[in-house]
Design a protein around this motif. Structure first.
Motif, PDB file in Angstrom:
ATOM      1  N   ASP A 122      -5.976  19.166  48.167  1.00  0.00           N
ATOM      2  CA  ASP A 122      -6.843  19.047  49.337  1.00  0.00           C
ATOM      3  C   ASP A 122      -7.301  20.457  49.698  1.00  0.00           C
ATOM      4  OD1 ASP A 122      -8.232  18.097  51.462  1.00  0.00           O
ATOM      5  OD2 ASP A 122      -6.574  16.984  52.358  1.00  0.00           O
ATOM      6  N   GLY A 123      -8.463  20.827  49.185  1.00  0.00           N
ATOM      7  CA  GLY A 123      -8.927  22.201  49.341  1.00  0.00           C
ATOM      8  C   GLY A 123      -7.982  23.134  48.607  1.00  0.00           C
ATOM      9  N   SER A 124      -7.434  24.130  49.311  1.00  0.00           N
ATOM     10  CA  SER A 124      -6.540  25.069  48.625  1.00  0.00           C
ATOM     11  C   SER A 124      -5.087  24.605  48.704  1.00  0.00           C
ATOM     12  CB  SER A 124      -6.678  26.458  49.236  1.00  0.00           C
ATOM     13  OG  SER A 124      -6.377  26.376  50.615  1.00  0.00           O
ATOM     14  N   ALA A 125      -4.840  23.512  49.426  1.00  0.00           N
ATOM     15  CA  ALA A 125      -3.462  23.000  49.530  1.00  0.00           C
ATOM     16  C   ALA A 125      -3.164  22.073  48.362  1.00  0.00           C
ATOM     17  CB  ALA A 125      -3.294  22.241  50.846  1.00  0.00           C
ATOM     18  N   VAL A 126      -2.149  22.439  47.590  1.00  0.00           N
ATOM     19  CA  VAL A 126      -1.758  21.627  46.431  1.00  0.00           C
ATOM     20  C   VAL A 126      -0.302  21.234  46.581  1.00  0.00           C
ATOM     21  CG1 VAL A 126      -1.474  21.593  43.922  1.00  0.00           C
ATOM     22  CG2 VAL A 126      -3.420  22.794  44.927  1.00  0.00           C
ATOM     23  N   ASP A 127      -0.041  19.941  46.425  1.00  0.00           N
ATOM     24  CA  ASP A 127       1.308  19.453  46.623  1.00  0.00           C
ATOM     25  C   ASP A 127       1.637  18.508  45.469  1.00  0.00           C
ATOM     26  OD1 ASP A 127       3.710  18.872  47.990  1.00  0.00           O
ATOM     27  OD2 ASP A 127       2.815  17.002  48.714  1.00  0.00           O
ATOM     28  N   ALA A 128       2.655  18.837  44.699  1.00  0.00           N
ATOM     29  CA  ALA A 128       3.010  18.006  43.543  1.00  0.00           C
ATOM     30  C   ALA A 128       4.389  17.379  43.741  1.00  0.00           C
ATOM     31  CB  ALA A 128       3.012  18.846  42.278  1.00  0.00           C
ATOM     32  N   THR A 129       4.475  16.081  43.495  1.00  0.00           N
ATOM     33  CA  THR A 129       5.762  15.382  43.581  1.00  0.00           C
ATOM     34  C   THR A 129       5.975  14.624  42.284  1.00  0.00           C
ATOM     35  OG1 THR A 129       4.757  14.556  45.632  1.00  0.00           O
ATOM     36  CG2 THR A 129       7.107  14.085  45.283  1.00  0.00           C
TER      37      THR A 129
END
Length: 227
Positions: A38-45
């Motif tokens: 989401d834009g520059s926010a990256v979250d991996a699970t």
């Protein structure tokens, strides 16, 4: 689905499953990876599940996860499936596009395991887009060769999170560099375009199989989930 925003390659939820079988109607989940961009926010699970069945050797060779490892370290299978579906639904509610390389496989797996999973937001399938836009290119169309073709990094093939990141990078290149017309379509148009192209490709494949005297009963229409 009409009236959805156009596909924004900086707002994606990329999704990949590693499973027990190549057949989406009998596959159970071994790992589920979700990469939210989401834009520059990256979250991996990434979540390891105990599929509750033996992981066949062919499948373990692909993703490197044995029955023993899944049993010892994996979480409850149905819980992992439920959390995956919830995260996908949340992504759609937040206005993200779900990126799935070969969507009819992974989404049919979810449908089969839950009995009621439905697609309620936009899906972008980099494999299908590649086949539709560049159908006569020679060579393989797996994720590794696709990363080479589009010049993107694939960190560790067949690890669910690495594959999800790679699919997102391919989708980004397709929309930003190769086929910018895709970014003009709203979610509904993009979905319709992919469904129609998938149908055409499957019809061609069916005709080809039949002309070779091969069984075409497995060539099923249905995108983003098999009927």
């Amino acid at each position: 689905m009409s009236g959805m925003a156009t596909f924004d390659a900086s707002r994606m939820l990329s999704f990949d499953l590693e499973t027990t079988s190549a057949n989406p109607r009998e596959a159970r989940v071994v790992t589920s990876a979700l990469v939210r961009i989401d834009g520059s926010a990256v979250d991996a699970t990434e979540t390891l599940a105990d599929p509750g069945v033996e992981i066949p050797e062919e499948a373990a060779k692909v993703h490197g996860i044995t029955t023993e490892k899944a049993r010892a370290e994996g979480r409850d299978h149905d819980e992992v499936v439920r959390e995956t579906v919830e995260a996908i639904k949340q992504g759609w509610e937040d206005g993200l596009t779900l990126v799935v390389f070969n969507a009819p496989y992974d989404l049919t797996v979810l449908r089969h395991l839950t009995g009621d999973f439905t697609v309620t937001g936009p899906v972008f399938d980099p494999l299908l887009i590649d086949r539709a836009k560049d159908r006569y290119r020679k060579g393989q169309r797996n994720l590794t060769s696709m990363c080479e073709h589009y010049g993107v990094r694939l960190d560790n093939a067949h690890e669910a999170t690495a594959d999800a990141f790679a699919a997102a990078r391919v989708a980004w290149m397709q929309v930003r560099k190769h086929y910018p017309e895709l970014a003009e379509m709203d979610g509904g148009e993009l979905m319709e375009y992919q469904a129609v192209e998938y149908y055409r490709l499957q019809e061609d494949r069916k005709r080809y199989f039949e002309s070779q005297g091969r069984d075409a009963s497995n060539v099923l229409p249905g995108w983003p989930m098999l009927g």
